[in-house]
Design a protein around this motif. Structure first.
Motif, short mmCIF file in Angstrom:
data_model
loop_
_atom_site.label_atom_id
_atom_site.label_comp_id
_atom_site.label_asym_id
_atom_site.label_seq_id
_atom_site.Cartn_x
_atom_site.Cartn_y
_atom_site.Cartn_z
N PHE A 1 0.99 -1.10 0.09
CA PHE A 1 -0.13 0.09 -0.05
C PHE A 1 0.80 1.20 -0.01
O PHE A 1 0.52 2.43 -0.78
CB PHE A 1 -0.83 0.03 1.33
N TRP A 2 1.87 1.27 0.77
CA TRP A 2 2.74 2.47 0.82
C TRP A 2 3.46 2.59 -0.42
O TRP A 2 3.81 3.84 -0.80
CB TRP A 2 3.75 2.30 2.03
N ALA A 3 3.86 1.54 -1.06
CA ALA A 3 4.92 1.55 -2.21
C ALA A 3 3.87 2.30 -3.41
O ALA A 3 4.04 3.21 -4.23
CB ALA A 3 5.35 0.29 -2.80
N LYS A 4 2.38 1.77 -3.42
CA LYS A 4 1.52 2.37 -4.35
C LYS A 4 1.20 3.73 -4.20
O LYS A 4 1.20 4.58 -5.13
CB LYS A 4 0.54 1.34 -4.38
N ARG A 5 1.21 4.10 -2.83
CA ARG A 5 0.69 5.52 -2.51
C ARG A 5 2.00 6.28 -2.87
O ARG A 5 1.92 7.47 -3.36
CB ARG A 5 0.61 5.65 -1.30
N LYS A 6 3.38 5.81 -2.59
CA LYS A 6 4.44 6.69 -3.11
C LYS A 6 4.66 6.82 -4.44
O LYS A 6 4.97 7.82 -5.04
CB LYS A 6 5.80 6.11 -2.37
N ARG A 7 4.26 5.58 -5.38
CA ARG A 7 4.39 5.71 -6.94
C ARG A 7 3.35 6.85 -7.37
O ARG A 7 3.68 7.32 -8.13
CB ARG A 7 4.10 4.34 -7.37
N ASN A 8 2.19 6.68 -6.79
CA ASN A 8 1.06 7.80 -7.20
C ASN A 8 1.62 9.03 -6.73
O ASN A 8 1.38 10.04 -7.76
CB ASN A 8 -0.26 7.38 -6.73
N THR A 9 2.04 9.34 -5.75
CA THR A 9 2.79 10.53 -5.32
C THR A 9 3.79 11.36 -6.24
O THR A 9 3.73 12.48 -6.77
CB THR A 9 2.93 10.56 -3.86
#
Length: 223
Positions: free
Chosen positions: A184-192
């Motif tokens: 979840f954190w990796a996806k959120r960082k990627r989207n950011t």
């Protein structure tokens, strides 16, 4: 903290996978039997209610209840859970005493028929009836209930089944959450990062177009 969770999620994946596979059948059994217990009309035919005759006089019922309580108190280690008045086609009206023997932890029930006879005959029939335990009613619903609660392995071992299923579900839920958090954190960082890159491109774009237009106009003036 994030690095610790990432490190912890790697071995948890293996435990989550193998424990889930090992307990697939018990958890499936609990889930399916729970659904079947909620919907007994799927596998049981509708019961035709028999209209009982008029009940005996209240004094007679009260006397039989007093006799049932007196006889139940004489049973060593017997703890009364429920007492009520019922009707059966073969027994007629009777007082049902349900309870548990502390020594065996097994639930038992005893019956006292309510007969419209003399007190002496009534006392003898009640004394004989309370010493005889009616056999349990077999059926799919009882089988599903015993399988759902673990009593199919014996009431003294039912707690092992309940604890195993409960702790397993708690572990699978918690480990699944820990495994998912790094993703979840990796996806959120990627989207950011994508949003920031898009904002940077949109802010640089007008300057490039303005500079190209100025270069073209300068070239025309020089020519």
């Amino acid at each position: 903290m994030f690095a610790f969770i990432r490190t912890l999620s790697r071995p948890l994946r293996q435990f989550h996978r193998w424990i889930g596979l090992a307990l697939m059948i018990p958890l499936l059994a609990v889930a399916v039997t729970g659904i079947l217990l909620i919907h007994p009309n799927w596998y049981e035919s509708r019961k035709v209610e028999e209209l009982p005759p008029s009940p005996p006089p209240p004094r007679e019922i009260a006397r039989v209840i007093a006799t049932a309580l007196d006889d139940a108190s004489k049973l060593e280690g017997f703890h009364i859970k429920q007492i009520d008045v019922r009707f059966h086609s073969s027994l007629g009206w009777f007082v049902n005493v349900k309870g548990v023997h502390r020594s065996t932890a097994r639930e038992r029930q005893y019956v006292h028929p309510v007969a419209a006879t003399t007190s002496q005959t009534m006392g003898k029939s009640a004394q004989q009836a309370i010493l005889s335990e009616p056999p349990p009613k077999p059926g799919l619903k009882k089988f599903f209930k015993d399988l759902h609660t673990g009593e199919i392995f014996g009431k003294e071992w039912a707690w092992i089944w309940a604890d195993l299923v409960g702790f397993s579900l708690a572990f699978l839920a918690c480990s699944g959450l820990i495994i998912y958090l790094p993703v979840f954190w990796a996806k959120r960082k990627r989207n950011t990062n994508r949003v920031l890159a898009g904002e940077v491109q949109s802010s640089i774009g007008p300057f490039k177009s303005t500079e190209s237009r100025e270069d073209v106009s300068c070239a025309r003036s020089v020519g």
